[in-house]
Design a protein around this motif. Structure first.
Motif, short mmCIF file in Angstrom:
data_model
loop_
_atom_site.label_atom_id
_atom_site.label_comp_id
_atom_site.label_asym_id
_atom_site.label_seq_id
_atom_site.Cartn_x
_atom_site.Cartn_y
_atom_site.Cartn_z
N TRP A 136 6.00 24.89 24.82
CA TRP A 136 7.42 24.62 24.59
C TRP A 136 8.22 25.84 24.99
O TRP A 136 7.76 26.98 24.88
N SER A 137 9.45 25.59 25.39
CA SER A 137 10.40 26.70 25.56
C SER A 137 11.74 26.26 24.98
O SER A 137 12.00 25.07 24.81
N HIS A 138 12.57 27.22 24.64
CA HIS A 138 13.89 26.95 24.09
C HIS A 138 14.91 27.36 25.14
O HIS A 138 14.93 28.51 25.57
N GLU A 139 15.74 26.43 25.54
CA GLU A 139 16.74 26.70 26.57
C GLU A 139 18.13 26.40 26.02
O GLU A 139 18.31 25.49 25.21
N ILE A 140 19.11 27.16 26.47
CA ILE A 140 20.51 26.94 26.08
C ILE A 140 21.21 26.31 27.28
O ILE A 140 21.23 26.88 28.36
N VAL A 141 21.75 25.10 27.06
CA VAL A 141 22.40 24.36 28.14
C VAL A 141 23.79 23.91 27.72
O VAL A 141 24.12 23.90 26.53
N LEU A 142 24.57 23.51 28.70
CA LEU A 142 25.92 23.01 28.45
C LEU A 142 25.89 21.50 28.69
O LEU A 142 25.70 21.05 29.82
N ILE A 143 26.05 20.70 27.60
CA ILE A 143 26.04 19.24 27.69
C ILE A 143 27.40 18.73 27.22
O ILE A 143 27.77 18.95 26.07
N ALA A 144 28.14 18.07 28.11
CA ALA A 144 29.47 17.52 27.81
C ALA A 144 30.40 18.59 27.26
O ALA A 144 31.13 18.35 26.30
N GLY A 145 30.33 19.81 27.82
CA GLY A 145 31.21 20.90 27.41
C GLY A 145 30.79 21.60 26.14
O GLY A 145 31.48 22.48 25.66
N VAL A 146 29.65 21.20 25.56
CA VAL A 146 29.17 21.82 24.32
C VAL A 146 27.88 22.60 24.63
O VAL A 146 26.94 22.07 25.23
N THR A 147 27.82 23.86 24.17
CA THR A 147 26.61 24.65 24.35
C THR A 147 25.59 24.22 23.31
O THR A 147 25.86 24.22 22.11
N THR A 148 24.41 23.83 23.78
CA THR A 148 23.37 23.28 22.91
C THR A 148 22.03 23.92 23.23
O THR A 148 21.72 24.19 24.39
N THR A 149 21.22 24.12 22.19
CA THR A 149 19.86 24.59 22.40
C THR A 149 18.95 23.37 22.43
O THR A 149 18.96 22.55 21.52
N ILE A 150 18.18 23.26 23.49
CA ILE A 150 17.24 22.15 23.61
C ILE A 150 15.81 22.69 23.68
O ILE A 150 15.61 23.87 23.98
N LYS A 151 14.86 21.84 23.40
CA LYS A 151 13.44 22.20 23.49
C LYS A 151 12.90 21.57 24.76
O LYS A 151 13.12 20.38 25.01
N VAL A 152 12.18 22.35 25.54
CA VAL A 152 11.64 21.86 26.81
C VAL A 152 10.13 21.91 26.75
O VAL A 152 9.54 22.95 26.45
N ALA A 153 9.51 20.76 27.02
CA ALA A 153 8.05 20.66 27.07
C ALA A 153 7.60 20.93 28.50
O ALA A 153 8.11 20.32 29.44
N HIS A 154 6.64 21.87 28.66
CA HIS A 154 6.10 22.21 29.98
C HIS A 154 4.64 21.77 30.01
O HIS A 154 3.84 22.19 29.17
N VAL A 155 4.30 20.94 30.98
CA VAL A 155 2.92 20.50 31.16
C VAL A 155 2.52 20.87 32.58
O VAL A 155 3.19 20.50 33.53
N ARG A 156 1.41 21.64 32.72
CA ARG A 156 0.90 22.00 34.04
C ARG A 156 -0.51 21.44 34.17
O ARG A 156 -1.39 21.74 33.36
N LEU A 157 -0.72 20.62 35.19
CA LEU A 157 -2.04 20.05 35.44
C LEU A 157 -2.93 21.12 36.06
O LEU A 157 -2.52 21.82 36.99
N CYS A 158 -4.15 21.29 35.55
CA CYS A 158 -5.03 22.35 36.02
C CYS A 158 -5.63 22.05 37.39
O CYS A 158 -5.91 22.96 38.15
N HIS A 159 -5.83 20.79 37.71
CA HIS A 159 -6.45 20.45 39.00
C HIS A 159 -5.48 20.71 40.16
O HIS A 159 -5.79 21.41 41.10
N SER A 160 -4.28 20.14 40.07
CA SER A 160 -3.33 20.23 41.18
C SER A 160 -2.30 21.34 40.99
O SER A 160 -1.53 21.63 41.90
N ARG A 161 -2.25 21.95 39.79
CA ARG A 161 -1.27 22.97 39.42
C ARG A 161 0.16 22.39 39.43
O ARG A 161 1.14 23.14 39.48
#
Length: 181
Positions: A136-161
């Protein structure tokens, strides 16, 4: 090697207690030459270090001994030669020196070889779909003019990277299951 403590004892005995050199030698179990050297000089410690260790008989045979030791190290434990056998093989080739020189050289050679790290590379191979990395990572984004912290799920496949990223409003169990799905 004379340490500072011994030098101090000699000087104290001679200059303060006025003991003769012969008595100081007997008490501290030192030679007269050493006691005189300490009394006459201003140094606080005496140390002899040899810059180069001469090996007049072993010197020309070092390359052959290196080769024998390297070959011996590569063999299985049951087939390895003892240092005595290596010494005898060296004698058979014409070496005229003693066993102790060979033993000391083999000891330093072994220590040098132990300090050298072998280059190692273990390739990681994965079948398709076998493994992946998730975080997981925590990112700060601007959604509809409001600054919001969202959680981002990162999945990396080991075979194909290949990387897969998906954003969620929070980090709950349902979101984890959805990201893994």
């Amino acid at each position: 090697m004379l340490v500072v403590e011994t030098v101090a004892k000699i000087r104290r005995a001679y200059f303060v207690q006025h003991k003769p050199i012969k008595q100081i030698c007997r008490e501290l179990k030192l030679s007269r030459k050493v006691v005189r050297k300490v009394i006459r000089s201003e140094a606080t410690a005496f140390r002899y270090t040899r810059s180069v260790q001469p090996a007049p008989k072993l010197g020309p045979w070092r390359d052959e001994l290196d080769r024998m030791l390297a070959a011996n190290t590569g063999k299985p434990a049951r087939e390895r030669l003892t240092l005595t056998r290596i010494f005898e093989a060296l004698r058979g080739l014409g070496y005229e020196g003693g066993y102790d020189a060979v033993r000391r050289y083999a000891k330093t050679w072994k220590r040098q070889q132990a300090s050298v790290t072998a280059p190692a590379f273990v390739p990681l191979a994965f079948a398709p779909g076998e493994a992946y990395q998730f975080d997981w990572s925590h990112e700060i984004v601007l959604i509809a003019g409001v600054t919001t912290t969202i959680k981002v799920a990162h999945v990396r496949l080991c075979h194909s990277r290949m990387l897969f990223v998906r954003a969620y409003p929070r980090e709950s169990q349902e979101m984890v299951f959805d990201a893994h799905d």
